[in-house]
Write a protein that holds these residues in place. Structure first.
Motif, PDB file in Angstrom:
ATOM      1  N   HIS A  46       0.827  -1.209   0.000  1.00 40.77           N
ATOM      2  CA  HIS A  46       0.000   0.000   0.000  1.00 40.77           C
ATOM      3  C   HIS A  46       0.862   1.260   0.000  1.00 40.77           C
ATOM      4  CE1 HIS A  46      -3.643   2.358   0.765  1.00 40.77           C
ATOM      5  NE2 HIS A  46      -2.951   3.033   1.663  1.00 40.77           N
ATOM      6  N   TYR A  47       2.034   1.158   0.625  1.00 42.79           N
ATOM      7  CA  TYR A  47       2.956   2.293   0.674  1.00 42.79           C
ATOM      8  C   TYR A  47       4.166   2.093  -0.236  1.00 42.79           C
ATOM      9  CZ  TYR A  47       0.226   3.628   4.772  1.00 42.79           C
ATOM     10  OH  TYR A  47      -0.802   3.986   5.615  1.00 42.79           O
ATOM     11  N   ASN A  48       4.037   1.182  -1.214  1.00 45.81           N
ATOM     12  CA  ASN A  48       5.083   0.926  -2.225  1.00 45.81           C
ATOM     13  C   ASN A  48       6.408   0.488  -1.597  1.00 45.81           C
ATOM     14  OD1 ASN A  48       3.360   1.666  -4.371  1.00 45.81           O
ATOM     15  ND2 ASN A  48       3.860   3.825  -4.071  1.00 45.81           N
ATOM     16  N   LEU A  49       6.343  -0.227  -0.496  1.00 52.71           N
ATOM     17  CA  LEU A  49       7.551  -0.741   0.156  1.00 52.71           C
ATOM     18  C   LEU A  49       7.786  -2.173  -0.321  1.00 52.71           C
ATOM     19  CD1 LEU A  49       6.864   0.619   3.757  1.00 52.71           C
ATOM     20  CD2 LEU A  49       8.301   1.652   1.983  1.00 52.71           C
ATOM     21  N   TYR A  50       8.190  -2.306  -1.576  1.00 53.74           N
ATOM     22  CA  TYR A  50       8.307  -3.629  -2.185  1.00 53.74           C
ATOM     23  C   TYR A  50       9.503  -4.404  -1.636  1.00 53.74           C
ATOM     24  CZ  TYR A  50       4.672  -2.389  -5.500  1.00 53.74           C
ATOM     25  OH  TYR A  50       3.475  -2.048  -6.064  1.00 53.74           O
ATOM     26  N   ASP A  51      10.592  -3.721  -1.327  1.00 56.28           N
ATOM     27  CA  ASP A  51      11.767  -4.421  -0.787  1.00 56.28           C
ATOM     28  C   ASP A  51      11.455  -5.036   0.570  1.00 56.28           C
ATOM     29  OD1 ASP A  51      13.221  -3.776  -3.002  1.00 56.28           O
ATOM     30  OD2 ASP A  51      14.114  -1.965  -2.134  1.00 56.28           O
ATOM     31  N   GLN A  52      10.793  -4.274   1.441  1.00 56.52           N
ATOM     32  CA  GLN A  52      10.434  -4.814   2.752  1.00 56.52           C
ATOM     33  C   GLN A  52       9.454  -5.974   2.622  1.00 56.52           C
ATOM     34  OE1 GLN A  52      10.840  -1.714   1.925  1.00 56.52           O
ATOM     35  NE2 GLN A  52      11.274  -0.342   3.641  1.00 56.52           N
ATOM     36  N   ALA A  53       8.529  -5.853   1.671  1.00 54.81           N
ATOM     37  CA  ALA A  53       7.563  -6.940   1.466  1.00 54.81           C
ATOM     38  C   ALA A  53       8.267  -8.217   1.018  1.00 54.81           C
ATOM     39  CB  ALA A  53       6.511  -6.515   0.441  1.00 54.81           C
TER      40      ALA A  53
ATOM     41  N   ALA B 253       6.107 -13.608 -12.300  1.00 55.15           N
ATOM     42  CA  ALA B 253       4.942 -12.777 -11.998  1.00 55.15           C
ATOM     43  C   ALA B 253       3.724 -13.211 -12.808  1.00 55.15           C
ATOM     44  CB  ALA B 253       5.267 -11.311 -12.289  1.00 55.15           C
ATOM     45  N   LYS B 254       3.938 -13.507 -14.069  1.00 52.25           N
ATOM     46  CA  LYS B 254       2.826 -13.950 -14.923  1.00 52.25           C
ATOM     47  C   LYS B 254       2.215 -15.245 -14.401  1.00 52.25           C
ATOM     48  CE  LYS B 254       2.136 -16.140 -19.393  1.00 52.25           C
ATOM     49  NZ  LYS B 254       2.808 -16.605 -20.621  1.00 52.25           N
ATOM     50  N   GLU B 255       3.062 -16.188 -14.000  1.00 49.27           N
ATOM     51  CA  GLU B 255       2.557 -17.459 -13.495  1.00 49.27           C
ATOM     52  C   GLU B 255       1.751 -17.257 -12.212  1.00 49.27           C
ATOM     53  OE1 GLU B 255       4.318 -21.803 -12.001  1.00 49.27           O
ATOM     54  OE2 GLU B 255       5.646 -20.275 -12.874  1.00 49.27           O
TER      55      GLU B 255
ATOM     56  N   LYS C  65       2.652  -9.141  -7.882  1.00 43.25           N
ATOM     57  CA  LYS C  65       2.967  -7.714  -7.910  1.00 43.25           C
ATOM     58  C   LYS C  65       4.426  -7.457  -7.542  1.00 43.25           C
ATOM     59  CE  LYS C  65      -0.113  -4.760  -6.405  1.00 43.25           C
ATOM     60  NZ  LYS C  65      -1.085  -4.051  -5.551  1.00 43.25           N
ATOM     61  N   ILE C  66       4.922  -8.172  -6.531  1.00 41.76           N
ATOM     62  CA  ILE C  66       6.319  -7.995  -6.129  1.00 41.76           C
ATOM     63  C   ILE C  66       7.247  -8.421  -7.249  1.00 41.76           C
ATOM     64  CG2 ILE C  66       8.083  -8.787  -4.508  1.00 41.76           C
ATOM     65  CD1 ILE C  66       5.874  -9.043  -2.406  1.00 41.76           C
ATOM     66  N   ARG C  67       6.963  -9.562  -7.870  1.00 43.45           N
ATOM     67  CA  ARG C  67       7.809 -10.050  -8.958  1.00 43.45           C
ATOM     68  C   ARG C  67       7.776  -9.105 -10.153  1.00 43.45           C
ATOM     69  NH1 ARG C  67      10.105 -12.556  -5.687  1.00 43.45           N
ATOM     70  NH2 ARG C  67      10.070 -14.813  -5.351  1.00 43.45           N
ATOM     71  N   THR C  68       6.638  -8.492 -10.389  1.00 42.20           N
ATOM     72  CA  THR C  68       6.543  -7.558 -11.521  1.00 42.20           C
ATOM     73  C   THR C  68       7.438  -6.344 -11.301  1.00 42.20           C
ATOM     74  OG1 THR C  68       4.261  -8.243 -11.911  1.00 42.20           O
ATOM     75  CG2 THR C  68       4.965  -6.186 -12.912  1.00 42.20           C
ATOM     76  N   ILE C  69       7.389  -5.778 -10.117  1.00 40.43           N
ATOM     77  CA  ILE C  69       8.223  -4.612  -9.827  1.00 40.43           C
ATOM     78  C   ILE C  69       9.701  -4.983  -9.876  1.00 40.43           C
ATOM     79  CG2 ILE C  69       8.739  -2.867  -8.084  1.00 40.43           C
ATOM     80  CD1 ILE C  69       6.056  -2.508  -9.470  1.00 40.43           C
TER      81      ILE C  69
END
Length: 492
Positions: free
Chosen positions: A218-225, A263-265, A252-256
């Motif tokens: 939600h806060y675009n913290l993809y690394d922490q996720a 991500a597609k799978e 979503k994480i894999r896409t970023i």
């Protein structure tokens, strides 16, 4: 993705504990249904049967649209001891309803004494009030109620409470998200996840992991996720809905992270496994899956955009796909500006910016097929490059496409030409054989994996030894041992 996106609108399947053919009837008072649910919870808690608690939650979801303040208040009087701390706290969250309801029984009903006050029923009362407050859009009261319910849950460690606790965790996060204060509970969610891990509450771990991933994204913290996801314990999924959410967040994480194949799978698997009633969730999965497939250089089929109930929601992505397929950079820019608000709300705007390179590459591939030789000036015009030095940009774009193998051409820097190589008969090359060999290898690998996955009983390949043969074998072994002992005596 809201609560309606992932919840299944299931019809309840029992009136009493042993009648699976029961469905909720509008003629039966809502309060009577709630009392039957309370009896079901009490029976499940006494017998330690979690399936009864799960059934009670499904029955509640079917009744949530019929709840009124008077019905909820009367049920609190029925399920909780009047004057107790839980009863006083939950009653304070309910709005005052002056209208009298004919179906509401008084607190002095004779059936009230048959229902005992148990931790499961108390937690269910918290859940019922919380659902009612969220449906009534009373988010401030819902936030206070959810915080109180989480504080009460910390003192309970019972397997029959785990199902109710997982629902409370979900609505706890939802109430803070609806008030725009999602970051405030991140520490509490981490602490709850740690407690659930120590208590071996796997359903709670699934739910809390998804809530934490949603909190970070939600806060675009993809690394922490990603750090949390990689270090969290993994086990067999207990809830299909939670597993679908996990696959969506993982996609979503894999896409970023530019891992488009994984991500597609994940996204397609989440869309396939999602319940039919979760239309909003499946729409979100398909939106991200379309973008990922475009980034991979694939063009999604038209049937993807024509799924029932998704035509309107996927219309911007259909037009975007059409622009990428044609390779028209001007049309791509127009569509990106036209639906910018939609892309921003879906949080896919940054991914669409990445698609610009794919559009240019597709247009360049079409040019190389159409022309055996073309000047870089004309290439820049056909690609509609709007940079200050379009010829130099066209030259760098063509050079990178040739180096990556996107087009089969050469670049004449002296004359400023792009010379495409003639496309001969592909069947005169080794490409068909290589494709055929790769398919054969895939089938052989699948066969070998299937054989390795087979399970056989131990020693099934050996014949069963009869009693007579066993006696003969033992006699021969004894004679051989005696003979060896005699030879040893002779040596001495």
């Amino acid at each position: 993705m809201t609560q309606e996106d992932v919840e299944m609108n299931e019809q309840p399947q029992q009136q009493q504990q042993d009648d699976p053919s029961y469905t909720v009837s509008s003629a039966t008072p809502v309060l009577q249904h709630l009392k039957e649910i309370a009896a079901l919870i009490e029976t499940g808690a006494y017998a330690r049967e979690v399936r009864r608690i799960v059934r009670a939650i499904r029955l509640t979801i079917a009744l949530r649209r019929k709840l009124t303040p008077s019905v909820v208040s009367a049920f609190l009087n029925f399920g909780l001891a009047p004057g107790s701390e839980a009863h006083s706290r939950l009653s304070s969250y309910l709005p005052k309803d002056d209208q009298t309801d004919m179906e509401v029984d008084t607190a002095s009903s004779p059936t009230q004494a048959t229902v005992k006050h148990s931790p499961e029923l108390e937690i269910y009362c918290y859940l019922l009030v919380l659902i009612f407050l969220i449906d009534q859009k009373k988010y401030s009261e819902a936030k206070a109620c959810s915080s109180a319910s989480i504080a009460r849950l910390k003192n309970l460690n019972r397997r029959t409470v785990d199902v109710l606790a997982s629902r409370l965790y979900f609505y706890y996060s939802l109430s803070y998200e609806l008030t725009g204060e999602l970051s405030e509970i991140r520490g509490n969610l981490l602490a709850l996840h740690r407690v659930a891990t120590l208590r071996h509450d796997e359903l709670g771990q699934e739910t809390l992991l998804n809530l934490l991933l949603r909190n970070y994204l939600h806060y675009n913290l993809y690394d922490q996720a990603e750090k949390l996801r990689s270090k969290a314990p993994r086990f067999e999924a207990h809830s299909n809905q939670q597993f679908c959410r996990y696959l969506f967040y993982l996609g979503k994480i894999r896409t970023i992270q530019l891992e488009y194949t994984d991500a597609k799978e994940s996204l397609l698997q989440a869309a396939r496994k999602a319940p039919v009633a979760a239309l909003g969730f499946r729409v979100q999965c398909n939106k991200w899956a379309v973008i990922v497939r475009l980034l991979l250089g694939e063009i999604p089929e038209r049937t993807v955009f024509m799924q029932k109930g998704m035509e309107k929601a996927l219309r911007p992505y259909f037009e975007l796909t059409n622009a990428v397929r044609i390779g028209d950079l001007e049309l791509f820019k127009t569509i990106a500006e036209k639906f910018s608000s939609t892309f921003n709300s879906d949080r896919t705007n940054n991914l669409i910016v990445r698609l610009r390179h794919n559009v240019i590459r597709t247009g360049l591939r079409n040019i190389s097929i159409s022309y055996s030789r073309i000047s870089l000036v004309d290439v820049a015009k056909k690609l509609r490059l709007d940079s200050p030095n379009p010829v130099a940009d066209a030259e760098s774009i063509v050079s990178k496409a040739i180096r990556d193998g996107a087009i089969d051409a050469t670049l004449d820097h002296a004359n400023g030409w792009m010379v495409s190589k003639e496309t001969g008969d592909i069947y005169s090359t080794n490409e068909p054989q290589q494709a055929f060999n790769s398919r054969i290898a895939f089938c052989l690998n699948m066969h070998n994996e299937a054989v390795r996955a087979l399970r056989f009983p131990p020693n099934s390949h050996k014949e069963k030894e009869s009693a007579e043969k066993r006696r003969e074998r033992q006699q021969q072994e004894q004679e051989l041992a005696k003979h060896i002992a005699e030879e040893d005596d002779d040596d001495f």
